[in-house]
Design a protein around this motif. Structure first.
Motif, PDB file in Angstrom:
ATOM      1  N   PRO A   1      21.148  21.783  70.836  1.00  0.00           N
ATOM      2  CA  PRO A   1      20.104  22.933  70.579  1.00  0.00           C
ATOM      3  C   PRO A   1      21.580  23.871  71.116  1.00  0.00           C
ATOM      4  O   PRO A   1      22.067  24.043  72.281  1.00  0.00           O
ATOM      5  N   VAL A   2      21.437  25.020  70.603  1.00  0.00           N
ATOM      6  CA  VAL A   2      22.582  26.435  70.931  1.00  0.00           C
ATOM      7  C   VAL A   2      21.875  28.069  71.188  1.00  0.00           C
ATOM      8  O   VAL A   2      21.263  27.869  70.643  1.00  0.00           O
ATOM      9  N   SER A   3      22.377  28.381  71.781  1.00  0.00           N
ATOM     10  CA  SER A   3      22.357  30.008  72.500  1.00  0.00           C
ATOM     11  C   SER A   3      24.004  30.795  72.135  1.00  0.00           C
ATOM     12  O   SER A   3      24.418  30.163  72.599  1.00  0.00           O
ATOM     13  N   VAL A   4      22.860  31.371  71.388  1.00  0.00           N
ATOM     14  CA  VAL A   4      24.213  32.527  70.809  1.00  0.00           C
ATOM     15  C   VAL A   4      23.335  34.004  71.724  1.00  0.00           C
ATOM     16  O   VAL A   4      22.356  33.984  71.449  1.00  0.00           O
ATOM     17  N   ILE A   5      24.539  34.016  72.445  1.00  0.00           N
ATOM     18  CA  ILE A   5      24.166  35.632  73.508  1.00  0.00           C
ATOM     19  C   ILE A   5      25.208  36.657  73.339  1.00  0.00           C
ATOM     20  O   ILE A   5      26.568  36.273  73.649  1.00  0.00           O
ATOM     21  N   TYR A   6      25.239  37.453  72.637  1.00  0.00           N
ATOM     22  CA  TYR A   6      25.790  38.867  71.923  1.00  0.00           C
ATOM     23  C   TYR A   6      25.661  40.004  73.143  1.00  0.00           C
ATOM     24  O   TYR A   6      24.780  40.324  74.138  1.00  0.00           O
ATOM     25  N   HIS A   7      27.177  40.480  73.827  1.00  0.00           N
ATOM     26  CA  HIS A   7      27.060  42.071  74.566  1.00  0.00           C
ATOM     27  C   HIS A   7      27.644  42.820  73.662  1.00  0.00           C
ATOM     28  O   HIS A   7      28.827  42.486  73.100  1.00  0.00           O
ATOM     29  N   ALA A   8      27.020  43.753  74.273  1.00  0.00           N
ATOM     30  CA  ALA A   8      27.091  44.404  73.359  1.00  0.00           C
ATOM     31  C   ALA A   8      28.439  45.501  73.811  1.00  0.00           C
ATOM     32  O   ALA A   8      28.889  45.547  74.700  1.00  0.00           O
ATOM     33  N   PRO A   9      29.259  46.484  72.974  1.00  0.00           N
ATOM     34  CA  PRO A   9      30.468  47.063  73.953  1.00  0.00           C
ATOM     35  C   PRO A   9      29.810  48.241  74.500  1.00  0.00           C
ATOM     36  O   PRO A   9      28.607  48.445  74.850  1.00  0.00           O
ATOM     37  N   PRO A  10      31.559  48.660  75.329  1.00  0.00           N
ATOM     38  CA  PRO A  10      30.822  48.828  76.816  1.00  0.00           C
ATOM     39  C   PRO A  10      29.962  50.484  76.473  1.00  0.00           C
ATOM     40  O   PRO A  10      30.425  51.139  75.685  1.00  0.00           O
ATOM     41  N   GLY A  11      29.142  50.193  77.071  1.00  0.00           N
ATOM     42  CA  GLY A  11      28.495  51.817  76.758  1.00  0.00           C
ATOM     43  C   GLY A  11      27.225  52.334  75.950  1.00  0.00           C
ATOM     44  O   GLY A  11      26.444  53.245  75.581  1.00  0.00           O
ATOM     45  N   ALA A  12      27.419  50.773  75.029  1.00  0.00           N
ATOM     46  CA  ALA A  12      26.844  50.836  73.949  1.00  0.00           C
ATOM     47  C   ALA A  12      25.529  50.239  74.260  1.00  0.00           C
ATOM     48  O   ALA A  12      24.907  49.646  74.927  1.00  0.00           O
ATOM     49  N   ASP A  13      24.104  50.604  73.386  1.00  0.00           N
ATOM     50  CA  ASP A  13      22.542  50.095  73.661  1.00  0.00           C
ATOM     51  C   ASP A  13      22.666  48.724  73.548  1.00  0.00           C
ATOM     52  O   ASP A  13      23.524  47.897  73.536  1.00  0.00           O
TER      53      ASP A  13
END
Length: 276
Positions: free
Chosen positions: A198-210
């Motif tokens: 299993p692999v988790s792909v977790i995105y973190h938005a740019p500062p201040g973005a949705d």
């Protein structure tokens, strides 16, 4: 294409002159990287067919290098935790965006399992076919034949990667895993020799973005989504977490195996922000 649409997407982003300039400049470089890489790939693939009996000895390394370069052009850093497995088996991950293809290819050498309609997508379909993607149809009448193809690829030593959610999401959550494709791993003694990672792909938005900035779902257009990402003055980041592989033999059936994989992928996700 079926898409997850439980939560409506944000309004389309309107680009200013600087946004258009950034997007078009990055798009030009990205196109050169991807399609220039594809040209080299086809030459190498021809050599593999002629000299290596069709075995993909070199092209997976090129695919990985092109995807790493593409992420540099986009400006999206990848933080990897854990180690891709070397054991015979398959890989499962959550699915947030078309970006997953670049991100996951950059971190390991795999071949994707995709819905049949992806083969017909302009541009993307060509790339998918060239890199050995296995296309499947959601047709119960073809289930047995498709399971046989999965088994053949795995026994040949390919690490197949598929998205058990069956659709992309907003990137904030993991949907219930569908267990259909897991059935192939309990056939003909394959469960005795293979593992699932299993692999988790977790995105973190740019500062201040949705916080859903990288998610691609519902009726969001591919071109609009790509332009929005390429136009961003700053990017966020993405975490790719490789969990401990699971021995298929430890699970009595496909549903139990799917639940265990889903639990592992979901575990590191942060709480969904209030209002989303």
């Amino acid at each position: 294409m079926s898409t997850w649409a439980q939560v409506p997407p944000p309004p389309k982003t309107r680009l200013d002159a600087w946004g258009w300039a950034r997007a078009l400049a990055r798009l030009a470089v990205l196109g050169g990287v991807v399609y220039g890489g594809l040209a080299v790939f086809l030459v190498l693939r021809g050599a593999e067919m002629a000299l290596a009996s069709g075995r993909r000895a070199l092209t997976p390394y090129l695919t990985q290098a092109v995807c790493k370069a593409a992420l540099v052009v986009i400006g999206l850093p990848v933080q990897r935790q854990g180690t891709p497995m070397r054991h015979i088996g398959a890989v499962v991950a959550n699915h947030a965006s078309w970006l997953d293809i670049f991100v996951l290819n950059a971190c390991q050498r795999v071949q994707f399992v995709a819905k049949a309609e992806v083969a017909g997508w302009a541009g993307i379909g060509w790339l998918a076919r060239a890199t050995g993607t296995l296309f499947i149809r959601r047709d119960p009448a073809e289930a047995r034949a498709q399971q046989a193809l999965l088994e053949e690829r795995i026994r040949a030593g390919h690490h197949l990667l598929f998205f058990p959610e069956g659709t992309s999401t907003d990137g904030l959550r993991v949907l219930p895993f569908k267990s259909t494709l897991f059935a192939a791993f309990h056939a003909h003694g394959l469960d005795k020799v293979m593992q699932i990672q299993p692999v988790s792909v977790i995105y973190h938005a740019p500062p201040g973005a949705d916080p859903r900035f990288y998610g691609w779902w519902a009726d969001m257009g591919f071109a609009d989504h790509m332009l929005k990402l390429l136009a961003a003055p700053r990017q966020g980041r993405v975490e790719v977490i490789f969990h401990a592989p699971l021995d298929v033999a430890d699970f009595p059936n496909r549903k139990a195996l799917a639940r265990a994989c889903e639990a592992a992928v979901r575990a590191p996700f942060p709480p969904i922000p209030e209002g989303y």
